[in-house]
Design a protein around this motif. Sequence first.
Motif, mmCIF file in Angstrom:
data_model
loop_
_atom_site.group_PDB
_atom_site.id
_atom_site.type_symbol
_atom_site.label_atom_id
_atom_site.label_comp_id
_atom_site.label_asym_id
_atom_site.label_seq_id
_atom_site.Cartn_x
_atom_site.Cartn_y
_atom_site.Cartn_z
ATOM 1 N N ILE A 125 -27.711 -7.157 12.139
ATOM 2 C CA ILE A 125 -28.056 -7.230 11.016
ATOM 3 C C ILE A 125 -27.723 -8.024 10.182
ATOM 4 O O ILE A 125 -28.559 -8.438 9.718
ATOM 5 C CB ILE A 125 -27.058 -5.668 9.847
ATOM 6 C CG1 ILE A 125 -27.514 -4.643 11.020
ATOM 7 C CG2 ILE A 125 -27.611 -5.273 8.792
ATOM 8 C CD1 ILE A 125 -27.501 -3.083 10.463
ATOM 9 N N LEU A 126 -26.583 -8.245 10.231
ATOM 10 C CA LEU A 126 -25.587 -9.357 9.386
ATOM 11 C C LEU A 126 -26.119 -10.962 10.301
ATOM 12 O O LEU A 126 -27.264 -11.837 8.607
ATOM 13 C CB LEU A 126 -24.615 -10.019 9.627
ATOM 14 C CG LEU A 126 -23.340 -9.299 9.407
ATOM 15 C CD1 LEU A 126 -22.038 -8.908 9.031
ATOM 16 C CD2 LEU A 126 -23.372 -8.068 7.727
ATOM 17 N N ASP A 127 -27.047 -11.277 11.062
ATOM 18 C CA ASP A 127 -27.826 -12.282 11.522
ATOM 19 C C ASP A 127 -28.849 -12.607 10.898
ATOM 20 O O ASP A 127 -29.643 -13.059 10.584
ATOM 21 C CB ASP A 127 -27.961 -12.269 12.995
ATOM 22 C CG ASP A 127 -26.668 -13.446 13.847
ATOM 23 O OD1 ASP A 127 -25.907 -13.346 12.866
ATOM 24 O OD2 ASP A 127 -26.808 -12.979 14.974
ATOM 25 N N THR A 128 -29.626 -11.167 10.575
ATOM 26 C CA THR A 128 -31.413 -10.962 10.611
ATOM 27 C C THR A 128 -30.803 -11.256 9.018
ATOM 28 O O THR A 128 -32.485 -11.288 7.949
ATOM 29 C CB THR A 128 -31.522 -9.335 9.683
ATOM 30 O OG1 THR A 128 -31.645 -9.326 11.592
ATOM 31 C CG2 THR A 128 -32.748 -9.623 10.170
ATOM 32 N N ILE A 129 -30.005 -10.793 8.495
ATOM 33 C CA ILE A 129 -30.180 -10.522 6.835
ATOM 34 C C ILE A 129 -29.903 -12.165 6.109
ATOM 35 O O ILE A 129 -30.769 -12.878 5.561
ATOM 36 C CB ILE A 129 -29.023 -9.911 5.787
ATOM 37 C CG1 ILE A 129 -29.201 -9.216 6.018
ATOM 38 C CG2 ILE A 129 -28.470 -10.408 4.181
ATOM 39 C CD1 ILE A 129 -27.707 -7.799 6.120
ATOM 40 N N GLY A 130 -28.720 -13.353 6.718
ATOM 41 C CA GLY A 130 -28.171 -14.290 6.770
ATOM 42 C C GLY A 130 -29.138 -15.595 6.482
ATOM 43 O O GLY A 130 -28.783 -16.395 6.102
ATOM 44 N N VAL A 131 -29.721 -14.896 8.097
ATOM 45 C CA VAL A 131 -30.586 -16.007 8.684
ATOM 46 C C VAL A 131 -31.838 -16.328 8.325
ATOM 47 O O VAL A 131 -32.830 -16.761 7.556
ATOM 48 C CB VAL A 131 -30.661 -16.468 10.132
ATOM 49 C CG1 VAL A 131 -30.909 -17.495 11.127
ATOM 50 C CG2 VAL A 131 -29.240 -16.915 10.754
ATOM 51 N N ILE A 132 -32.840 -14.659 8.982
ATOM 52 C CA ILE A 132 -34.259 -14.732 8.826
ATOM 53 C C ILE A 132 -34.145 -14.579 6.949
ATOM 54 O O ILE A 132 -35.687 -15.143 6.844
ATOM 55 C CB ILE A 132 -34.690 -13.415 9.738
ATOM 56 C CG1 ILE A 132 -34.744 -13.797 10.845
ATOM 57 C CG2 ILE A 132 -36.124 -13.257 9.110
ATOM 58 C CD1 ILE A 132 -35.415 -12.762 12.049
ATOM 59 N N GLY A 133 -33.278 -13.421 6.267
ATOM 60 C CA GLY A 133 -33.610 -13.287 5.011
ATOM 61 C C GLY A 133 -33.664 -14.717 4.822
ATOM 62 O O GLY A 133 -34.563 -14.887 3.170
ATOM 63 N N THR A 134 -32.548 -15.939 4.649
ATOM 64 C CA THR A 134 -32.739 -16.798 3.714
ATOM 65 C C THR A 134 -33.931 -17.799 3.993
ATOM 66 O O THR A 134 -33.821 -18.530 3.319
ATOM 67 C CB THR A 134 -30.841 -17.242 4.808
ATOM 68 O OG1 THR A 134 -29.950 -16.275 3.867
ATOM 69 C CG2 THR A 134 -30.649 -18.704 3.771
ATOM 70 N N ASN A 135 -33.918 -17.741 5.273
ATOM 71 C CA ASN A 135 -35.014 -18.862 5.278
ATOM 72 C C ASN A 135 -36.144 -18.357 4.594
ATOM 73 O O ASN A 135 -37.385 -19.059 4.617
ATOM 74 C CB ASN A 135 -35.546 -18.527 6.769
ATOM 75 C CG ASN A 135 -34.010 -19.916 7.551
ATOM 76 O OD1 ASN A 135 -34.187 -21.298 7.758
ATOM 77 N ND2 ASN A 135 -33.628 -19.488 7.775
ATOM 78 N N SER A 136 -36.481 -17.211 5.173
ATOM 79 C CA SER A 136 -38.050 -17.186 4.055
ATOM 80 C C SER A 136 -38.076 -16.467 2.826
ATOM 81 O O SER A 136 -38.967 -16.948 2.194
ATOM 82 C CB SER A 136 -37.768 -14.834 3.880
ATOM 83 O OG SER A 136 -37.019 -14.442 3.419
ATOM 84 N N LEU A 137 -36.681 -17.038 1.715
ATOM 85 C CA LEU A 137 -36.926 -17.840 0.440
ATOM 86 C C LEU A 137 -37.512 -19.351 0.436
ATOM 87 O O LEU A 137 -37.960 -18.805 -0.973
ATOM 88 C CB LEU A 137 -35.392 -18.135 0.146
ATOM 89 C CG LEU A 137 -34.104 -16.642 -0.254
ATOM 90 C CD1 LEU A 137 -33.291 -17.012 -0.150
ATOM 91 C CD2 LEU A 137 -35.490 -15.213 -0.848
ATOM 92 N N SER A 138 -37.722 -19.494 1.678
ATOM 93 C CA SER A 138 -38.577 -21.248 1.127
ATOM 94 C C SER A 138 -40.384 -20.572 1.029
ATOM 95 O O SER A 138 -41.023 -21.808 0.319
ATOM 96 C CB SER A 138 -38.640 -21.856 2.418
ATOM 97 O OG SER A 138 -36.594 -22.265 3.034
ATOM 98 N N TYR A 139 -40.396 -19.439 1.353
ATOM 99 C CA TYR A 139 -41.841 -18.873 1.400
ATOM 100 C C TYR A 139 -42.222 -17.903 0.124
ATOM 101 O O TYR A 139 -41.803 -17.128 -0.597
ATOM 102 C CB TYR A 139 -42.414 -18.833 2.724
ATOM 103 C CG TYR A 139 -42.483 -19.557 3.615
ATOM 104 C CD1 TYR A 139 -43.280 -20.993 3.935
ATOM 105 C CD2 TYR A 139 -41.217 -19.522 4.563
ATOM 106 C CE1 TYR A 139 -43.090 -21.842 5.096
ATOM 107 C CE2 TYR A 139 -40.796 -20.468 5.824
ATOM 108 C CZ TYR A 139 -41.522 -22.312 5.239
ATOM 109 O OH TYR A 139 -41.210 -22.708 6.527
ATOM 110 N N ASN A 140 -43.774 -17.657 0.248
ATOM 111 C CA ASN A 140 -43.677 -16.985 -1.141
ATOM 112 C C ASN A 140 -45.058 -16.696 -0.176
ATOM 113 O O ASN A 140 -45.876 -17.146 0.181
ATOM 114 C CB ASN A 140 -44.089 -18.065 -2.636
ATOM 115 C CG ASN A 140 -43.067 -17.857 -2.664
ATOM 116 O OD1 ASN A 140 -42.196 -17.225 -3.105
ATOM 117 N ND2 ASN A 140 -42.329 -19.417 -3.218
ATOM 118 N N GLY A 141 -46.213 -15.605 -1.074
ATOM 119 C CA GLY A 141 -47.042 -15.146 -0.615
ATOM 120 C C GLY A 141 -47.311 -15.110 0.788
ATOM 121 O O GLY A 141 -47.067 -14.347 1.328
ATOM 122 N N ASN A 142 -49.138 -15.550 0.964
ATOM 123 C CA ASN A 142 -49.205 -15.463 2.796
ATOM 124 C C ASN A 142 -48.288 -15.892 3.449
ATOM 125 O O ASN A 142 -48.369 -15.736 4.583
ATOM 126 C CB ASN A 142 -50.533 -15.816 2.673
ATOM 127 C CG ASN A 142 -51.671 -15.281 2.223
ATOM 128 O OD1 ASN A 142 -51.438 -13.716 1.286
ATOM 129 N ND2 ASN A 142 -52.792 -15.603 1.259
#
Length: 202
Positions: A125-142
């Motif tokens: 859970i923490l890896d998903t939040i901390g890594v994938i969630g954080t990295n997704s902030l670099s993108y928007n929309g599609n």
Amino acid sequence: MLEAILHGILLAFGLILPLGVQNVFVFNQGASQPTFLRALPVVITASICDLILITLAVLGVSVIVLTFAWLKMIIFIIGFLFLLYMGWIIWKSEGDTNRDQKLHLTLKQQITYAASVSLLNPHAILDTIGVIGTNSLSYNGNEKWGFTVACILVSCTWFTGLAITGRLLRKIDTTGKFLTIINKISAIIIWGVAIYMGYQLL
């Protein structure tokens, strides 16, 4: 878009490759179930759980787990106790392919255990939040959704491959001796994770 997809693929592989409890369980069921189709409930459940965790991480909803210390503590305690139990079940299981099929996990048990090792695993859970969630902030929309879908597809493909590998091992190991050894190693890994979680609780 292509950059976001490649980013998601590489990141997901980096997170899912280490030998964690979820991977061990999926592989173990691929090896212990009499047919690959009988192991599909584990593959599907683990994939759905990852889909949920990844989607929540990208949407930012799962950050709630990090916000409330008491909620994080409850997840750790439940996860610790469950992993101790799961390790014991796998330790006792035999690799003899000629044994009665009643010794294999039922459909309900497969789904319950697969969901538990996926959703009650604080580190996942923490890896998903901390890594994938954080990295997704670099993108928007599609681009963000391309990144998200790439992560999810890698997860589904990986779990399918693990179960197939376990199944192939079962065919090669007709005596069941190697599968018994795999079960013991799997149980030790799971107990190791549980001990580490218990240490963090203290």
